[in-house]
Design a protein around this motif. Sequence first.
Motif, PDB file in Angstrom:
ATOM      1  N   GLU A   1       0.730  -0.997   0.040  1.00 46.18           N
ATOM      2  CA  GLU A   1       0.120   0.161   0.211  1.00 46.18           C
ATOM      3  C   GLU A   1       1.132   1.155  -0.048  1.00 46.18           C
ATOM      4  O   GLU A   1       0.857   2.394  -0.694  1.00 46.18           O
ATOM      5  N   GLY A   2       1.650   1.107   0.865  1.00 43.09           N
ATOM      6  CA  GLY A   2       2.643   2.817   0.857  1.00 43.09           C
ATOM      7  C   GLY A   2       1.652   3.513   1.112  1.00 43.09           C
ATOM      8  O   GLY A   2       0.770   3.038   2.409  1.00 43.09           O
ATOM      9  N   GLU A   3       1.588   4.732   1.741  1.00 40.30           N
ATOM     10  CA  GLU A   3       1.533   5.542   2.623  1.00 40.30           C
ATOM     11  C   GLU A   3       0.376   6.347   1.562  1.00 40.30           C
ATOM     12  O   GLU A   3       0.976   7.038   0.343  1.00 40.30           O
ATOM     13  N   PRO A   4      -0.883   7.201   1.487  1.00 43.80           N
ATOM     14  CA  PRO A   4      -1.582   8.438   0.626  1.00 43.80           C
ATOM     15  C   PRO A   4      -0.469   9.707   0.702  1.00 43.80           C
ATOM     16  O   PRO A   4       0.209  10.084   2.149  1.00 43.80           O
ATOM     17  N   TRP A   5      -0.528  10.167  -0.379  1.00 41.16           N
ATOM     18  CA  TRP A   5       0.142  10.863  -0.677  1.00 41.16           C
ATOM     19  C   TRP A   5      -0.994  12.731  -0.250  1.00 41.16           C
ATOM     20  O   TRP A   5      -2.358  12.594  -1.028  1.00 41.16           O
ATOM     21  N   ARG A   6      -0.565  13.546  -0.105  1.00 42.56           N
ATOM     22  CA  ARG A   6      -1.715  14.965   0.356  1.00 42.56           C
ATOM     23  C   ARG A   6      -1.327  15.810  -1.029  1.00 42.56           C
ATOM     24  O   ARG A   6      -0.034  16.196  -1.258  1.00 42.56           O
ATOM     25  N   ILE A   7      -1.929  16.981  -0.739  1.00 40.97           N
ATOM     26  CA  ILE A   7      -1.884  18.289  -1.991  1.00 40.97           C
ATOM     27  C   ILE A   7      -1.041  18.704  -0.485  1.00 40.97           C
ATOM     28  O   ILE A   7      -1.643  19.451   0.710  1.00 40.97           O
ATOM     29  N   LYS A  58      -8.805  33.995  -7.741  1.00 42.63           N
ATOM     30  CA  LYS A  58      -9.991  33.431  -6.435  1.00 42.63           C
ATOM     31  C   LYS A  58     -10.651  32.413  -7.629  1.00 42.63           C
ATOM     32  O   LYS A  58     -12.038  31.853  -6.619  1.00 42.63           O
ATOM     33  N   VAL A  59     -11.466  33.386  -8.602  1.00 44.64           N
ATOM     34  CA  VAL A  59     -12.822  32.465  -9.296  1.00 44.64           C
ATOM     35  C   VAL A  59     -12.098  31.019  -9.802  1.00 44.64           C
ATOM     36  O   VAL A  59     -13.319  29.840  -9.802  1.00 44.64           O
ATOM     37  N   LEU A  60     -10.662  30.584  -9.809  1.00 43.78           N
ATOM     38  CA  LEU A  60     -10.508  29.502 -10.416  1.00 43.78           C
ATOM     39  C   LEU A  60     -10.066  29.238  -8.849  1.00 43.78           C
ATOM     40  O   LEU A  60     -11.022  27.790  -8.750  1.00 43.78           O
ATOM     41  N   ARG A  61      -9.459  29.289  -7.828  1.00 42.63           N
ATOM     42  CA  ARG A  61      -9.735  28.362  -6.601  1.00 42.63           C
ATOM     43  C   ARG A  61     -10.112  28.601  -6.279  1.00 42.63           C
ATOM     44  O   ARG A  61     -11.067  26.927  -5.520  1.00 42.63           O
ATOM     45  N   ARG A  62     -11.790  28.721  -6.514  1.00 39.63           N
ATOM     46  CA  ARG A  62     -12.872  28.541  -5.371  1.00 39.63           C
ATOM     47  C   ARG A  62     -13.605  27.041  -5.807  1.00 39.63           C
ATOM     48  O   ARG A  62     -14.789  26.617  -5.782  1.00 39.63           O
ATOM     49  N   GLU A  63     -12.879  27.275  -7.139  1.00 40.95           N
ATOM     50  CA  GLU A  63     -13.897  26.389  -8.586  1.00 40.95           C
ATOM     51  C   GLU A  63     -12.917  24.193  -7.509  1.00 40.95           C
ATOM     52  O   GLU A  63     -13.436  23.807  -8.314  1.00 40.95           O
ATOM     53  N   ILE A  64     -11.978  24.556  -7.712  1.00 41.27           N
ATOM     54  CA  ILE A  64     -10.811  23.525  -7.610  1.00 41.27           C
ATOM     55  C   ILE A  64     -11.835  22.846  -5.773  1.00 41.27           C
ATOM     56  O   ILE A  64     -11.640  23.178  -4.828  1.00 41.27           O
ATOM     57  N   ALA A  65     -11.679  21.259  -6.231  1.00 45.06           N
ATOM     58  CA  ALA A  65     -12.501  20.726  -5.167  1.00 45.06           C
ATOM     59  C   ALA A  65     -11.918  20.704  -3.802  1.00 45.06           C
ATOM     60  O   ALA A  65     -12.372  19.434  -3.068  1.00 45.06           O
ATOM     61  N   LEU A  66     -10.133  19.926  -4.728  1.00 47.99           N
ATOM     62  CA  LEU A  66      -9.088  19.923  -2.877  1.00 47.99           C
ATOM     63  C   LEU A  66      -8.694  20.954  -2.784  1.00 47.99           C
ATOM     64  O   LEU A  66      -8.927  22.430  -3.420  1.00 47.99           O
ATOM     65  N   ARG A  67      -8.529  20.383  -1.570  1.00 51.14           N
ATOM     66  CA  ARG A  67      -7.334  21.945  -0.956  1.00 51.14           C
ATOM     67  C   ARG A  67      -6.197  21.134   0.160  1.00 51.14           C
ATOM     68  O   ARG A  67      -6.157  19.918   0.050  1.00 51.14           O
ATOM     69  N   PRO A  68      -5.140  22.016   0.139  1.00 52.03           N
ATOM     70  CA  PRO A  68      -3.544  21.343   0.779  1.00 52.03           C
ATOM     71  C   PRO A  68      -3.635  21.153   1.797  1.00 52.03           C
ATOM     72  O   PRO A  68      -4.974  21.742   2.746  1.00 52.03           O
ATOM     73  N   GLY A  69      -3.223  19.811   1.693  1.00 44.95           N
ATOM     74  CA  GLY A  69      -3.561  19.518   2.933  1.00 44.95           C
ATOM     75  C   GLY A  69      -4.620  18.363   3.075  1.00 44.95           C
ATOM     76  O   GLY A  69      -4.853  17.053   3.412  1.00 44.95           O
TER      77      GLY A  69
END
Length: 497
Positions: free
Chosen positions: A60-66, A80-91
Amino acid sequence: GEQLASALEIGHGDVFQYSAPELAYLAKQAYYERGYLDTEIIPHEIIYGDSIDVAFQVFEGEPWRIRRIDFAGNVKTREKVLRREIALRPGDVFKQSQLQESQRRLFMLGFFEDVQVNEQTSPYGDEKFIDLNFTVKEQRTGAASMGAGYSDRDKLVGQLGLQIPNFRGLGQNLDFSWEFGTRREQFLFGLTEPWLLDPPTSLSFRLYTLNQQYLNSFEFKRNSVSLRVGRRLKKPSFTTVSLGYELRDERYDDFASNYNPDDLSFQPRTTSSLELTVRRDTRDLPDFPTSGTVFSYSPELASSLIAGDTDFHRHELVANYYRPSWWKFVLAVESKFALIDGFSTFDDQNISFWDKFTPGGVDWWDGQVRGYPDASLGPRFSAVTDSNGVPTGKLVQNVFGTNTGGRSMMTLNLEYRFPITERQVIGLAFFDAGNAWAGVGDFDPTDLRKSIGVGFRVLTPMLGMIGFDFAYGFDRRKVDGQRPGISTHFQFGPRFF
């Protein structure tokens, strides 16, 4: 183990449809979805006569994070118009499905010609991180324009407008349009803020006026103002809910001889209504999508208790389906069902003609059924006269009579689309069917007017969509008594509703 078996959609006793390496690939994709980007899976097969056991040795290894999410290519559009459409966040733990959804959301904004994403691993110490780099190519999204439009119903219409879907680079939608011609004059001003105070809550305001000569039948005037609040939901995914209020004033005048100006449906009125819309949209593109679905349900309630003088409830259901075929061909199935009904016999008679349904042709208000004139489908009635030719006040259904509009309707459009040039010129072959019925109880999905044809669409930045359709209406005699034949539909100019 149970989660992995569920992801593979295979179990004890099932027919063995995949090889062991193929099952290992599917299993690895399931791990990939949960952030395990460096998982290794080794399959083993053990055969027992007509049965087979498949075992996996998993590292398995370990899960990768953003770690970071960066953007490039957005010259006009603010980050900010682009960033708010991203479903993923740092961490967050990396998920392939959320990355694909983020890319789809950016496409659905309609601001970009292309959206690409690059995944770059960035190990740090014992932890595993991944950077996401989105590169967008902006397209022309708004312009001050002066042009013309044409439709069978309104003929030639001049147009001055300002349409900015990405106003100030903040994703706001600004619409201003003045259309003028011999049959129609229309003014529209609208402003939409898709992210009010930063959460995904939209606020829309719209002011609209229309003066129209309706098919040489009567003059129609309408003034309206509306306000709508919407919200994108996390669950169910791809779903938005909005609530709108509209106050509109309507007047009819200068009737042709075959219309009765004393009919309640042609009386002056003020309508005060609330409309709720629930919409689920999984399309990959806003114009000519190649995959996905659209389902929406919109109930509307008009009441004389608050600022109005008419009472009814209206329901509209839209179900669209898009599926890629061989090469770049796309099958599109679009359908619409609607009804409007009062709370009493008087309410039924008092429903405005404009609120009733008259599909046909390339009428985008109520639904298109090409091969027939615009707004031609629906119940037709003629006045009954006595032996001296004096109207008796009674009506009889007659295909040569006047279209009075229906209180229930259905349209179905099947199109096989193919690109002539990528995302600009689209060819299509189609089958249309639809009708409108006098009452809600008269709705009959087996009683449809049908047609087939071919056509093409050209998307232009200044004039909007240019379209030619050539359609044969099989049931023309049932509509207005004319012989069946080929009808040509030509339209160009942006659509405003």
